[in-house]
Design a protein around this motif. Structure first.
Motif, short mmCIF file in Angstrom:
data_model
loop_
_atom_site.label_atom_id
_atom_site.label_comp_id
_atom_site.label_asym_id
_atom_site.label_seq_id
_atom_site.Cartn_x
_atom_site.Cartn_y
_atom_site.Cartn_z
N UNK A 153 72.68 39.66 69.22
CA UNK A 153 72.30 40.32 70.31
C UNK A 153 73.20 40.02 71.55
N UNK A 154 73.26 38.60 71.99
CA UNK A 154 73.95 38.17 72.95
C UNK A 154 75.29 38.79 73.11
N UNK A 170 72.22 48.69 75.41
CA UNK A 170 72.65 49.54 76.62
C UNK A 170 72.12 49.46 78.03
N UNK A 171 70.97 49.17 77.79
CA UNK A 171 70.48 48.89 79.20
C UNK A 171 70.96 47.38 79.90
N UNK A 172 71.05 46.37 78.91
CA UNK A 172 71.47 45.10 79.42
C UNK A 172 72.90 45.11 79.58
N UNK A 173 73.73 46.01 79.08
CA UNK A 173 75.13 46.05 79.33
C UNK A 173 75.41 46.52 80.75
N UNK A 174 74.47 47.70 80.89
CA UNK A 174 74.60 48.49 82.25
C UNK A 174 74.34 47.39 83.58
N UNK A 175 73.34 46.57 83.28
CA UNK A 175 72.88 45.57 84.35
C UNK A 175 73.95 44.57 84.56
N UNK A 231 67.00 49.01 65.35
CA UNK A 231 66.12 50.03 65.59
C UNK A 231 66.70 50.92 67.08
N UNK A 232 66.15 52.24 67.36
CA UNK A 232 66.77 52.83 68.43
C UNK A 232 66.29 52.14 69.92
N UNK A 233 65.28 51.57 69.72
CA UNK A 233 64.78 50.72 71.05
C UNK A 233 65.66 49.55 71.35
N UNK A 234 66.11 48.82 70.24
CA UNK A 234 66.94 47.91 70.52
C UNK A 234 68.36 48.24 70.96
N UNK A 262 76.42 51.16 65.06
CA UNK A 262 75.56 51.81 65.64
C UNK A 262 75.59 52.19 67.24
N UNK A 263 76.06 51.34 67.92
CA UNK A 263 76.33 51.63 69.43
C UNK A 263 77.40 52.70 69.57
N UNK A 264 78.58 52.83 68.71
CA UNK A 264 79.30 54.04 68.77
C UNK A 264 78.94 55.35 68.39
N UNK A 265 78.07 55.34 67.47
CA UNK A 265 77.56 56.58 67.02
C UNK A 265 76.33 57.11 68.18
N UNK A 266 75.78 55.98 68.76
CA UNK A 266 75.07 56.48 70.06
C UNK A 266 75.56 57.05 71.24
N UNK A 267 76.97 56.59 71.34
CA UNK A 267 77.95 57.09 72.57
C UNK A 267 78.56 58.21 71.86
N UNK A 268 78.80 58.55 70.50
CA UNK A 268 79.51 59.69 69.98
C UNK A 268 80.90 59.22 70.09
#
Length: 507
Positions: free
Chosen positions: A243-244, A16-21, A8-11, A301-307
């Protein structure tokens, strides 16, 4: 179309947040000094002593906003150009196997430039494939012509987009010069550059090497069509969890994206990946694992989030031959990718964990690709398609075989496979009891017997290339000596087994 998704969107937000971290706190080991300087010039923190680059989140987001939402891969003939995302996924052959299953002996051997010429000829005629990702290496390449001996026979025999990677910037310049010679002039080529490259700038975990990072910057700086691929191995160089692994893949793709955009803003990219898993019972490399398809679903899913366009190496197999294992491994992950919204699938022809190509498997994978596209095309829904009037008119105990809709749509309403057998057993036996691999080999051979190859370069273009590159491989497509139609008689499987035993006997 509504796509299948695991998270889902929260995951997705958390990945995304973990990758930036990871990028800001851990960073990357960057071996290339020019790349480190470029990162520093654009806001990253660089520790020269340890060659470590840390990228703040605001820098990542600034450059992510610059990535175009589409990419175009061009062929020699513009009618084969592909821009995606589009409704149907773009399907490419898989690439860079060192070996080929010899169509005459059935044994594996080192691939040559002549094999590439034949493959280009065949792929040009297989309409399930949109892109020829050069499938094998060229063991006969003269010194200094390693990838020239791949691109030349591929481009000489295929009008579709052709792509593969190169070792260095010098090789890239050599290949681009080849394009200028084919086009007739530098101006003609750069008006519509029809050579496409790939690169792997990330060595998981979190490392940029020297040469491929140099290639990445060169391609972006010069507006050359190219895209990177992230290739982690779950349980070896990433955490052994989906996920990892996704956090690692995403951080590495974002870092690659940043360097490409820092080199030239609006550089086209694909969120492309080859995530495989290690079978930790023995450490085997397992690109046929179903988890590859599951990871692709999350990448989509991540690619669509990033367009940005989503791509993946799907439909790969650990099987050494074209058998049931190859069939289910090559069918399941591309289908899952198509249902998940993947835009670019690299899948065709390879066996044995990307180590060998088989001409028969190539034709079978073409049929799989066409079926995947049928699934992605979806279901046409309309009042006419409901056929209510026909149902009322024909009624109970009726038959629809002669209904106007049936007659009109009899060859288009369902996919009509060319290689899959649907005959009665008795008919199949009477016609030789052939295997799908035998029929597929015959299809590839039939393409190669159509001479001359309609996709071949003009004699004038070929003369320019040979004058500029003395000693270049011939690059011509021809049927190998001794390749005859695969036996389809009732005793053929028995003879094939006996011949195989004789070929593999000691001494």
């Amino acid at each position: 179309m509504q796509y299948f998704s695991y998270l889902d969107e929260s995951a997705l937000d958390r990945i995304h947040e973990a990758s930036l971290e990871i990028l800001e706190d851990v960073g990357l080991l960057v071996r290339n000094k020019k790349a480190r300087d470029r990162f520093a010039e654009h806001g990253a923190a660089v520790d020269e002593t340890n060659e470590r680059v840390r990228i703040p989140a605001d820098v990542v987001m600034r450059y992510l906003a610059l990535v175009p939402p589409t990419i175009t891969l061009r062929g020699r003939d513009p009618k084969f150009d592909v821009t995606f995302p589009r409704k149907l996924p773009v399907v490419a052959t898989a690439s860079s196997a060192p070996d080929i299953v010899d169509p005459v002996t059935g044994l594996t051997r080192r691939a040559t430039s002549q094999d590439i010429a034949r493959l280009g000829h065949v792929v040009n005629e297989l309409d399930g494939f949109d892109v020829f990702s050069i499938s094998v290496l060229a063991d006969d390449a003269p010194e200094g012509h390693f990838n020239l001996s791949r691109f030349y026979p591929a481009l000489k025999n295929c009008l579709k987009p052709v792509r593969t990677s190169v070792v260095s910037v010098d090789e890239a310049r050599q290949i681009l010069k080849l394009g200028e010679l084919i086009a007739g002039s530098p101006e003609a080529f750069w008006e519509r550059p029809f050579i496409n490259f790939g690169y792997c700038s990330i060595v998981t975990p979190l490392t940029m090497d020297f040469d491929s990072t140099e290639n990445l910057m060169f391609f972006a700086e010069n507006g050359v069509t190219a895209y990177g691929t992230v290739a982690p191995i779950g349980g070896i160089n990433t955490p052994l969890s989906l996920p990892g692994m996704m956090v690692m893949v995403n951080a590495e793709w974002l870092a690659t994206m940043c360097l490409a955009q820092m080199s030239r803003e609006r550089t086209e990219l694909i969120y492309n990946f080859l995530p495989v898993f290690a079978d930790l019972r023995d450490g085997a490399y397992a690109p046929g694992a179903i988890e590859v398809g599951m990871m692709n679903s999350i990448v989509c899913q991540m690619a669509r989030r990033y367009n940005v366009p989503a791509g993946g190496y799907l439909g790969l197999t650990n099987s050494k031959v074209s058998d049931a294992q190859a069939g289910y491994e090559k069918g399941m992950s591309p289908l899952l990718g198509a249902l998940s919204g993947v835009d670019f699938i690299v899948m065709g022809g390879l066996l044995d964990a990307l180590m060998s190509l088989d001409f028969g498997q190539l034709a079978i994978d073409n049929e799989i690709a066409k079926m995947v596209k049928v699934v992605r095309a979806g279901v046409e829904f309309s009042e006419e398609a409901l056929a209510i009037d026909d149902i009322k008119r024909i009624g109970p105990a009726g038959i629809f075989a002669d209904a106007p809709m049936t007659l009109e749509n009899m060859t288009t309403a369902t996919f009509m496979p060319e290689l899959a057998d649907r005959k009665l057993r008795e008919t199949w036996e009477e016609q030789g009891a052939s295997t799908i691999h035998q029929r597929a080999l015959n299809k590839s051979m039939a393409i190669l017997t159509r001479q001359p190859n309609p996709a071949a370069l003009t004699p004038e273009a070929d003369a320019r290339i040979k004058a500029h590159f003395p000693g270049i491989v011939a690059g011509d497509s021809s049927l190998p000596d001794g390749w005859v139609p695969a036996e389809t008689g009732p005793t053929a499987p028995v003879r094939a087994r006996r011949q195989s035993r004789r070929r593999n006997a000691p001494g």
